[in-house]
Enzyme design. Structure first.
Site, PDB file in Angstrom:
ATOM      1  N   CYS A  44       0.874  -1.127  -0.065  1.00 30.12           N
ATOM      2  CA  CYS A  44      -0.082  -0.186  -0.038  1.00 30.12           C
ATOM      3  C   CYS A  44       0.770   1.192   0.175  1.00 30.12           C
ATOM      4  O   CYS A  44       1.430   1.612  -1.105  1.00 30.12           O
ATOM      5  CB  CYS A  44      -1.009   0.097   1.193  1.00 30.12           C
ATOM      6  SG  CYS A  44      -2.236   1.228   1.143  1.00 30.12           S
ATOM      7  N   GLN A  48       3.891   2.522  -2.740  1.00 32.17           N
ATOM      8  CA  GLN A  48       4.094   3.927  -3.270  1.00 32.17           C
ATOM      9  C   GLN A  48       5.512   4.560  -2.996  1.00 32.17           C
ATOM     10  O   GLN A  48       5.947   5.140  -3.865  1.00 32.17           O
ATOM     11  CB  GLN A  48       2.905   4.885  -2.842  1.00 32.17           C
ATOM     12  CG  GLN A  48       1.464   4.380  -3.156  1.00 32.17           C
ATOM     13  CD  GLN A  48       0.421   5.177  -2.361  1.00 32.17           C
ATOM     14  OE1 GLN A  48       0.581   5.918  -1.685  1.00 32.17           O
ATOM     15  NE2 GLN A  48      -0.741   4.590  -2.663  1.00 32.17           N
ATOM     16  N   ASN A  65      -7.394  -0.272  -0.212  1.00 34.44           N
ATOM     17  CA  ASN A  65      -7.764   0.977   0.266  1.00 34.44           C
ATOM     18  C   ASN A  65      -6.476   1.986   0.104  1.00 34.44           C
ATOM     19  O   ASN A  65      -5.697   1.950   0.757  1.00 34.44           O
ATOM     20  CB  ASN A  65      -7.733   0.645   1.930  1.00 34.44           C
ATOM     21  CG  ASN A  65      -7.738   1.927   2.715  1.00 34.44           C
ATOM     22  OD1 ASN A  65      -8.137   2.919   2.129  1.00 34.44           O
ATOM     23  ND2 ASN A  65      -7.649   1.915   3.929  1.00 34.44           N
ATOM     24  N   HIS A  72      -3.762  -5.190  -0.355  1.00 33.53           N
ATOM     25  CA  HIS A  72      -3.817  -5.680   0.961  1.00 33.53           C
ATOM     26  C   HIS A  72      -3.832  -7.305   0.932  1.00 33.53           C
ATOM     27  O   HIS A  72      -4.717  -7.831   1.185  1.00 33.53           O
ATOM     28  CB  HIS A  72      -4.614  -5.317   1.927  1.00 33.53           C
ATOM     29  CG  HIS A  72      -4.355  -3.604   2.389  1.00 33.53           C
ATOM     30  ND1 HIS A  72      -3.749  -3.344   3.396  1.00 33.53           N
ATOM     31  CD2 HIS A  72      -4.677  -2.554   1.563  1.00 33.53           C
ATOM     32  CE1 HIS A  72      -3.486  -1.855   3.518  1.00 33.53           C
ATOM     33  NE2 HIS A  72      -4.202  -1.612   2.330  1.00 33.53           N
ATOM     34  N   GLU A  86      -2.588  -9.186   3.079  1.00 28.39           N
ATOM     35  CA  GLU A  86      -2.972  -9.597   4.468  1.00 28.39           C
ATOM     36  C   GLU A  86      -4.513  -9.621   4.750  1.00 28.39           C
ATOM     37  O   GLU A  86      -4.937 -10.532   5.791  1.00 28.39           O
ATOM     38  CB  GLU A  86      -2.261  -8.783   5.642  1.00 28.39           C
ATOM     39  CG  GLU A  86      -3.048  -7.530   6.076  1.00 28.39           C
ATOM     40  CD  GLU A  86      -3.014  -6.461   4.798  1.00 28.39           C
ATOM     41  OE1 GLU A  86      -3.810  -5.425   5.191  1.00 28.39           O
ATOM     42  OE2 GLU A  86      -2.226  -6.619   3.924  1.00 28.39           O
TER      43      GLU A  86
END
Length: 383
Positions: A272, A276, A314, A357, A359
């Site tokens: 995430c 970046q 997200n 994600h 996880e």
């Protein structure tokens, strides 16, 4: 109690207030997950944001300590169609309404969330204010316009731990103050595999990431966001993990410098915001998406295998694939909804990252293999 949502473009939604009475402000985004409202609420990546849930029925299975991704909710506010006043689940420890009130999270319910989501999808996410106190919507619109924009805002240092700590998966008093672990996630010295030491940067790290690292027989040291490369390398890690987190990645230049200082010296895995930051460290650029990716049902293609993974997302920002040097970096994953870059891997150095994600477990566990890949990369580097 009555409640109002005012958006910066002047759009007003009126409904009923639940949770904490009062006022909250932030960037309004929508999440398409079918379940997991507590995990969403406690994900530090949502700091500074008000979340609209597209699932119309929220709160019906209550809340419990085991589902927390952090010690408390990080969302500024919650917007839903129907908000249950009771909980009906054997795991529930507290009614969701009481949970939100306990942590001072305002909830706006009984509005047309489909209309709101369509508005955000067409116009893009925007700043907004929820209030159970004000009666003048024009004044709330002006407040919304005065909220600081997410672009250029560093929230990683705000949500990060202030001091390093060792993640102990077996200790009910573990970091975040909660016992969040299930059996089988504790690395054991008797295991056939060697225990590897991972230093995890906390830009807003989720608890399930730590559990997944522990399940791969990793001893995890969590460090603050502003920890330097020299400080991390002094801990002699077998690998470095870069976590998720809120806000714009570009102001997090201290982390970009740290990544550059560790590249080629230790294996690196980012998720995430960590992805970046890897893109920036490799000379790339990031940009803000129109309405972001928030949900547990996004299809991502693994370019190496051709397989499609159903993944949890997200993120509000993304790495520009055209800014990445194709001679040095392989683009490994792509979002099939809008072709957003979802993964990269350095061709010669031990570094890879994904935007989504792995996880999270919104149903499928399609992406759990990435933690095994990280373990394998560390083993090969040590070998």
């Amino acid at each position: 109690m009555q409640a109002i949502l005012a958006l910066e473009d002047g759009r007003i939604f009126r409904g009923h207030g639940h949770g904490h009475p009062g006022e909250c402000r932030g960037e309004v985004v929508f999440n398409t997950s079918l379940t997991g409202y507590q995990e969403i609420a406690t994900d530090p990546s949502y700091a500074g944001q008000i979340v609209v849930l597209t699932n119309p029925q929220i709160g019906n299975y209550g809340t419990n300590r085991a589902d927390n991704e952090a010690a408390r909710p990080y969302i500024e506010g919650l917007i839903v169609r129907e908000f249950s006043q009771i909980s009906s689940n054997w795991r529930s420890e507290q009614v969701t309404d009481e949970y939100m009130e306990r942590y001072s999270v305002p909830v706006l319910a009984e509005i047309d969330t489909r209309a709101l989501v369509r508005h955000l999808r067409d116009r893009g996410v925007m700043r907004g204010v929820i209030s159970t106190e004000a009666s003048d919507p024009d004044a709330l619109v002006q407040k919304a316009r005065g909220i600081r924009k997410m672009e250029g805002t560093d929230l990683a240092r705000v949500v990060s731990t202030k001091a390093a700590y060792n993640f102990d998966a077996s200790d009910p008093r573990s970091q975040m103050g909660e016992s969040l672990l299930t059996e089988g996630f504790v690395p054991q010295e008797s295991t056939l595999r060697k225990i590897l030491h991972v230093v995890a940067y906390d830009f807003g790290i989720k608890q399930n990431i730590l559990r997944m690292l522990a399940r791969e027989d990793c001893r995890v040291t969590v460090v603050p966001a502003e920890t330097t490369a020299e400080e991390v390398l002094a801990l002699k890690p077998d690998g470095v993990f870069l976590s998720n987190g809120p806000g714009d990645p570009e102001p997090v230049d201290y982390a970009v410098r740290a990544i550059r200082g560790m590249m080629g010296r230790v294996p690196v895995f980012g998720i995430c915001l960590g992805h970046q930051l890897c893109g920036l460290a490799l000379g790339g650029r990031t940009y803000k998406l129109k309405f972001g990716h928030h949900g547990g049902n996004h299809p991502v293609r693994n370019n190496a295998t051709g397989k499609v993974e159903i993944t949890a997302h997200n993120h509000n920002f993304a790495v520009d694939p055209d800014s990445i040097n194709a001679n040095e970096v392989e683009l490994t994953h792509v979002d099939l909804n809008d072709q957003t870059l979802e993964g990269l891997r350095h061709k010669t150095l031990p570094l890879f990252s994904v935007q989504y994600h792995p996880e999270a477990a919104p149903g499928p566990h399609d992406s759990h293999y990435l933690f095994r890949d990280f373990r394998k990369m560390m083993e090969e580097w040590k070998g």
